[in-house]
Design an enzyme around this catalytic site. Sequence first.
Site, short mmCIF file in Angstrom:
data_model
loop_
_atom_site.label_atom_id
_atom_site.label_comp_id
_atom_site.label_asym_id
_atom_site.label_seq_id
_atom_site.Cartn_x
_atom_site.Cartn_y
_atom_site.Cartn_z
N CYS A 36 0.34 6.80 -3.46
CA CYS A 36 0.55 6.35 -2.17
C CYS A 36 1.33 4.84 -2.60
CB CYS A 36 -0.72 5.88 -1.30
SG CYS A 36 -1.81 7.45 -1.15
N CYS A 73 -9.73 -2.64 -1.79
CA CYS A 73 -9.09 -1.50 -1.86
C CYS A 73 -7.86 -1.40 -2.37
CB CYS A 73 -8.95 -1.09 -0.30
SG CYS A 73 -10.46 -1.00 0.73
#
Length: 360
Positions: free
Chosen positions: A120, A339
């Site tokens: 990602c 995260c």
Amino acid sequence: MLETTPLPDIAGLDRPELESLLRVGGIEPYRAGQLFRWVFKRGVTDFARMTDLSKPLRTRLPELFRISRPAIVGRERSTDGTTKLLLELEDRRRIESVHIPDSPGQTFCISTQVGCAMKCAFCLTGRMGLARNLAAGEIVGQVRLLAEDLGLLDARFNIVLMGMGEPLHNYDETMRALRILGDPDGLAVSGRRVTISTVGVVPALDRLAREPYMPNLAVSLHATTEAQRDVLVPLNRKYSITEVIEACRRFPIKRRSRITFEYVMLAGVNDSREDAKRLVALLAGIRAKVNLIPLNEAAGIPFSRPSDERVDEFAGILADRHVTVSVRKSRGRDIRAACGQLIVEGTQSSAGQKLAALIK
Ligand code: SAH
């Protein structure tokens, strides 16, 4: 070179597997419950200390099994109370696991792979590429170690599979780990306390839909058009938004529960009013809640975090249209535990270790 196959790892076998191996070894299968209690409730990894087993059994077990235990090689504490453990596995590879207190309960954020293959565009873990899958014992081991290290073996805690890796890209070991964690003689963590976060590996989502042990589901969406998601989440070229959303529509959501859609907010990229409206349209008819994650910036990540006003405005558009929305307050940013910030540099081996590897 001498290659020996390691003995099966007790901490990585689910109850039926352990029972059947015990049976093969000539041991009563009901011992499985006792072993689960020693390993998971009391954190014992030495058979000699399992005092309610007979002496002969205590000698026999180490001939049949090992009990893996990742080594804690680093521990960092954030100003907000978040702890990040750096763990070393039997092959010296390293992973990170995070404990987030008062969130509102205790939450363990666990890795499922060393690195990640998903790449990602905004995630540091993706930069590492995939080194290997974790075995069930290594996934469960993170929970055991965090619980022991923080004195939480008897506490209630939540588990989020949001550390390094894509859990549905390591399906079998991840599900085996969840069955072990759920065992009533072990840590007895029910599916209600576990959340799998995935980029949306569609066939694996359909498989998950048929599992008896059902965790909560979080889907990393991050974009509202195929073209945009193709860039941000490369797996979209294989499983498009349309297919992921369809898989979510057929997913059996538990009563009073919802699917969480995670949406990393990138300034000027996916944070417009139009994006918000498209997101509402995409989720129509799904029991959904949206979790906005303002980007955690990092060197080498070519995006920036939108202003709080922009995030609030985006959230407001969703809320006005009756979509439940929350903004994730990322914890542990000062220790790179938030995260998308978990990354482990290649293990530097010492001259002695290199030599040992050569003569093995
Ligand atoms: N592979 C799974 C599990 C990782 S969970 C998944 O993608 O869902 C980690 C969550 O943090 C995911 O939603 C991920 O997209 C998000 N994330 C990754 N990098 C981030 C960053 N730099 N800032 C904020 N969130 C990020």
